[in-house]
Design a protein around this motif. Structure first.
Motif, PDB file in Angstrom:
ATOM      1  N   PRO A   4       0.754  -1.408  -0.057  1.00 25.33           N
ATOM      2  CA  PRO A   4       0.016  -0.023   0.008  1.00 25.33           C
ATOM      3  C   PRO A   4       0.775   1.225   0.029  1.00 25.33           C
ATOM      4  O   PRO A   4       0.579   2.004  -0.579  1.00 25.33           O
ATOM      5  N   VAL A   5       1.852   1.375   0.918  1.00 24.91           N
ATOM      6  CA  VAL A   5       2.549   2.499   0.990  1.00 24.91           C
ATOM      7  C   VAL A   5       3.399   2.842  -0.436  1.00 24.91           C
ATOM      8  O   VAL A   5       3.112   3.684  -0.882  1.00 24.91           O
ATOM      9  N   ILE A   6       4.076   1.715  -0.860  1.00 28.06           N
ATOM     10  CA  ILE A   6       4.619   1.832  -2.010  1.00 28.06           C
ATOM     11  C   ILE A   6       3.930   2.315  -3.264  1.00 28.06           C
ATOM     12  O   ILE A   6       4.318   3.110  -4.096  1.00 28.06           O
ATOM     13  N   ASN A   7       2.999   1.583  -3.356  1.00 23.18           N
ATOM     14  CA  ASN A   7       1.922   1.950  -4.354  1.00 23.18           C
ATOM     15  C   ASN A   7       1.311   3.409  -4.571  1.00 23.18           C
ATOM     16  O   ASN A   7       1.266   3.802  -5.444  1.00 23.18           O
ATOM     17  N   ARG A   8       0.916   3.905  -3.280  1.00 28.00           N
ATOM     18  CA  ARG A   8       0.504   5.071  -2.774  1.00 28.00           C
ATOM     19  C   ARG A   8       1.470   6.009  -3.716  1.00 28.00           C
ATOM     20  O   ARG A   8       1.358   6.948  -4.261  1.00 28.00           O
ATOM     21  N   LEU A   9       2.935   6.048  -3.174  1.00 26.95           N
ATOM     22  CA  LEU A   9       3.792   6.858  -3.553  1.00 26.95           C
ATOM     23  C   LEU A   9       4.104   6.703  -5.111  1.00 26.95           C
ATOM     24  O   LEU A   9       4.382   7.618  -5.766  1.00 26.95           O
ATOM     25  N   ALA A  10       4.001   5.350  -5.815  1.00 27.13           N
ATOM     26  CA  ALA A  10       4.169   5.182  -7.144  1.00 27.13           C
ATOM     27  C   ALA A  10       3.166   5.913  -7.946  1.00 27.13           C
ATOM     28  O   ALA A  10       3.407   6.534  -8.901  1.00 27.13           O
ATOM     29  N   ARG A  11       1.677   5.793  -7.653  1.00 26.74           N
ATOM     30  CA  ARG A  11       1.059   6.266  -8.384  1.00 26.74           C
ATOM     31  C   ARG A  11       0.740   7.732  -8.247  1.00 26.74           C
ATOM     32  O   ARG A  11       0.458   8.770  -9.362  1.00 26.74           O
ATOM     33  N   THR A  12       1.007   8.464  -7.277  1.00 27.57           N
ATOM     34  CA  THR A  12       1.317   9.858  -7.162  1.00 27.57           C
ATOM     35  C   THR A  12       2.276  10.493  -7.988  1.00 27.57           C
ATOM     36  O   THR A  12       2.345  11.343  -8.544  1.00 27.57           O
ATOM     37  N   PHE A  13       3.556   9.668  -7.865  1.00 25.80           N
ATOM     38  CA  PHE A  13       4.773  10.046  -8.495  1.00 25.80           C
ATOM     39  C   PHE A  13       4.396  10.025 -10.325  1.00 25.80           C
ATOM     40  O   PHE A  13       4.715  10.922 -10.776  1.00 25.80           O
ATOM     41  N   ILE A  14       3.787   8.869 -10.453  1.00 25.75           N
ATOM     42  CA  ILE A  14       3.755   8.632 -12.114  1.00 25.75           C
ATOM     43  C   ILE A  14       2.649   9.585 -12.422  1.00 25.75           C
ATOM     44  O   ILE A  14       2.557   9.996 -13.477  1.00 25.75           O
ATOM     45  N   GLY A  15       1.425   9.435 -11.727  1.00 21.96           N
ATOM     46  CA  GLY A  15       0.320  10.030 -12.159  1.00 21.96           C
ATOM     47  C   GLY A  15       0.224  11.740 -11.910  1.00 21.96           C
ATOM     48  O   GLY A  15      -0.148  12.651 -12.844  1.00 21.96           O
ATOM     49  N   LYS A  16       0.924  12.366 -10.763  1.00 19.62           N
ATOM     50  CA  LYS A  16       0.709  13.644 -10.539  1.00 19.62           C
ATOM     51  C   LYS A  16       2.075  14.395 -10.683  1.00 19.62           C
ATOM     52  O   LYS A  16       2.212  15.477 -11.178  1.00 19.62           O
ATOM     53  N   GLY A  17       2.997  13.559 -10.601  1.00 25.94           N
ATOM     54  CA  GLY A  17       4.566  13.995 -10.661  1.00 25.94           C
ATOM     55  C   GLY A  17       5.012  15.020  -9.387  1.00 25.94           C
ATOM     56  O   GLY A  17       4.244  14.887  -8.405  1.00 25.94           O
ATOM     57  N   VAL A  18       6.019  15.669  -9.509  1.00 26.00           N
ATOM     58  CA  VAL A  18       6.411  16.274  -8.265  1.00 26.00           C
ATOM     59  C   VAL A  18       6.207  17.837  -8.756  1.00 26.00           C
ATOM     60  O   VAL A  18       6.551  18.232  -9.792  1.00 26.00           O
ATOM     61  N   ARG A  19       5.491  18.464  -7.740  1.00 26.11           N
ATOM     62  CA  ARG A  19       4.897  19.914  -7.850  1.00 26.11           C
ATOM     63  C   ARG A  19       4.089  19.803  -9.093  1.00 26.11           C
ATOM     64  O   ARG A  19       4.533  20.767 -10.007  1.00 26.11           O
ATOM     65  N   PRO A  20       3.018  19.466  -9.223  1.00 31.93           N
ATOM     66  CA  PRO A  20       1.912  19.807 -10.412  1.00 31.93           C
ATOM     67  C   PRO A  20       1.580  20.975 -10.516  1.00 31.93           C
ATOM     68  O   PRO A  20       1.356  21.672  -9.695  1.00 31.93           O
ATOM     69  N   GLU A  21       1.664  21.680 -11.657  1.00 28.17           N
ATOM     70  CA  GLU A  21       1.175  23.144 -11.994  1.00 28.17           C
ATOM     71  C   GLU A  21      -0.104  23.217 -12.355  1.00 28.17           C
ATOM     72  O   GLU A  21      -0.815  22.222 -12.793  1.00 28.17           O
ATOM     73  N   HIS A  22      -0.888  24.424 -12.109  1.00 28.69           N
ATOM     74  CA  HIS A  22      -2.059  24.530 -12.363  1.00 28.69           C
ATOM     75  C   HIS A  22      -2.281  25.884 -13.107  1.00 28.69           C
ATOM     76  O   HIS A  22      -1.557  26.643 -12.801  1.00 28.69           O
ATOM     77  N   VAL A  23      -3.330  25.898 -14.057  1.00 31.65           N
ATOM     78  CA  VAL A  23      -3.313  27.065 -14.658  1.00 31.65           C
ATOM     79  C   VAL A  23      -3.953  28.149 -14.075  1.00 31.65           C
ATOM     80  O   VAL A  23      -4.982  28.185 -13.316  1.00 31.65           O
ATOM     81  N   ALA A  24      -3.149  29.397 -13.881  1.00 26.64           N
ATOM     82  CA  ALA A  24      -3.589  30.392 -13.057  1.00 26.64           C
ATOM     83  C   ALA A  24      -4.586  31.344 -13.562  1.00 26.64           C
ATOM     84  O   ALA A  24      -5.645  32.081 -12.916  1.00 26.64           O
ATOM     85  N   MET A  25      -4.708  31.492 -14.909  1.00 23.91           N
ATOM     86  CA  MET A  25      -5.562  32.479 -15.694  1.00 23.91           C
ATOM     87  C   MET A  25      -6.726  31.545 -16.292  1.00 23.91           C
ATOM     88  O   MET A  25      -6.322  30.806 -17.222  1.00 23.91           O
ATOM     89  N   ARG A  26      -7.859  31.324 -15.488  1.00 22.04           N
ATOM     90  CA  ARG A  26      -8.944  30.477 -16.148  1.00 22.04           C
ATOM     91  C   ARG A  26      -9.788  31.201 -16.865  1.00 22.04           C
ATOM     92  O   ARG A  26     -10.082  32.367 -16.748  1.00 22.04           O
TER      93      ARG A  26
END
Length: 388
Positions: free
Chosen positions: A366-388
């Motif tokens: 569980p712990v490793i999978n949670r880390l893996a799916r977050t790293f692969i899916g979201k990446g490190v410091r995901p960015e969001h569009v500031a101007m919507r």
């Protein structure tokens, strides 16, 4: 503000769209006549899907023919294990979408073309920079009509790992070394074949298999520099290797007629210590070349573009230093993870280590999978569009 971007890949196209929708006068240069290059990276991860959602493009993106992958499987000689299961990832998207990169780029540039401040120049190859003292004021490019100049307040190099503008700015990346190259090709797919995209591993051999519905896109991983040895051995050797790894393709490998049906990716892993000069910025592969490990190249490039737009639109073109500050940490962490994977998995496999015949099912931890799916899916410091 005027901006000129060299390179119509994911980083350049996304940045052009974000700036154009904010009313910035932006010109995007692409040196080819179209986006139809085969065997480009085309894994669109949840972080990029979220950016598309924030831009109101998620629905249109999902109308493009694509395949969703909710997990990453590793098939060895002794069975199948999961490297990561993305189900349960927080947010709206818990899968990777496989879509031809040219369709993704067409979506971005066609949306940008709806804004009057956007201009796309195809068959336009950037080759130099315009300088005023120590500040970059635009670029020089050539097309079918000759050589031209484009002046701008901000010049962005998104022209890939062999960036011409990066070299013109006197910026040289630090190389970290990789143990492999990848030989890409395709073979027909039948309904009775496995349904999922997976990684096939056997001591001495490694094969990436991507389900494209009507065909398999296959990446045969070889030790660094061995692609030429494979070519010299003849296409029969490649057929035999693939047939032994994937017996269900044994009869279809004869459709690989010669190495004319094959494309070799020379893998690199590097990054710049400094991404900018006054009036100039490198993003995407021009700033940091990624290996195919985890398939995160497109997504890092898109995150760079979003961060660049957010910062430049808020603080102006002089804030290029802050883009590097924002994006260097995720770049370093991602490349560190790729280097660990190279050292612990890819290099031993290619060396024929028998211990790689059995790999634990990481998704059951569980712990490793949670880390893996977050790293692969979201990446490190995901960015969001500031101007919507």
């Amino acid at each position: 503000m005027r901006c000129v971007i060299a390179g119509g890949g994911p980083a350049g196209a996304m940045l052009a769209l974000l700036l154009a929708r904010a009313g910035v006068e932006v010109t995007l240069l692409e040196k080819h006549a179209d986006f139809l290059r085969d065997f480009r990276g085309d894994t669109i991860h949840p972080s990029t899907l979220q950016v598309l959602d924030e831009l109101g493009l998620a629905e249109e993106f999902h109308r493009i023919p694509h395949r969703k992958a909710y997990r990453l499987d590793l098939v060895t000689d002794t069975g199948t294990s999961r490297l990561a299961d993305l189900r349960g990832l927080p947010g709206r998207y818990d899968y990777i979408a496989f879509v031809p990169q040219w369709d993704f780029l067409t979506l971005l540039t066609s949306q940008a073309a709806k804004y009057p401040s956007f201009r796309l120049l195809m068959n336009a190859e950037a080759y130099g920079l315009i300088r005023d003292g120590g500040t970059v004021r635009g670029l020089r490019y050539r097309d079918g009509d000759g050589e031209h100049e484009l002046r701008a307040d901000l010049t962005v190099a998104a022209d890939g790992r062999g960036s011409v503008l990066r070299a013109a700015a006197g910026l040289t990346p630090t190389e970290f070394g990789v143990p492999m190259d990848v030989v890409w090709f395709r073979l027909p797919r039948e309904d009775t074949d496995p349904g999922e995209t997976f990684l096939r591993l056997s001591p001495g051999r490694l094969l990436v298999t991507i389900n494209r519905e009507s065909y398999w896109q296959l990446g045969f991983v070889v030790a660094k520099g061995d692609a030429e040895l494979l070519r010299a051995a003849g296409v029969e050797e490649l057929r035999g290797q693939v047939g032994r790894l994937l017996p269900f393709l044994e009869e279809r490998v004869t459709q690989l007629r010669s190495f004319e049906d094959v494309s070799t990716l020379t893998v690199a892993l590097n990054r710049l210590r400094r991404w900018y000069r006054p009036g100039f910025l490198c993003i995407g592969d021009a700033a940091h070349a990624m290996t195919p490990v985890f398939g995160v190249g497109i997504n890092l490039a898109v995150q760079d573009a979003v961060a660049t737009a957010n910062i430049i639109l808020r603080e102006g073109p002089s804030a290029v230093r802050k883009v590097q500050r924002r994006r260097m940490f995720p770049t370093r962490v991602t490349q560190f993870a790729q280097r660990v994977a190279q050292r612990q998995l890819i290099k031993p496999v290619l060396a024929g280590s028998p211990r790689m015949s059995r790999v634990p099912d990481l998704a059951r931890m569980p712990v490793i999978n949670r880390l893996a799916r977050t790293f692969i899916g979201k990446g490190v410091r995901p960015e969001h569009v500031a101007m919507r």
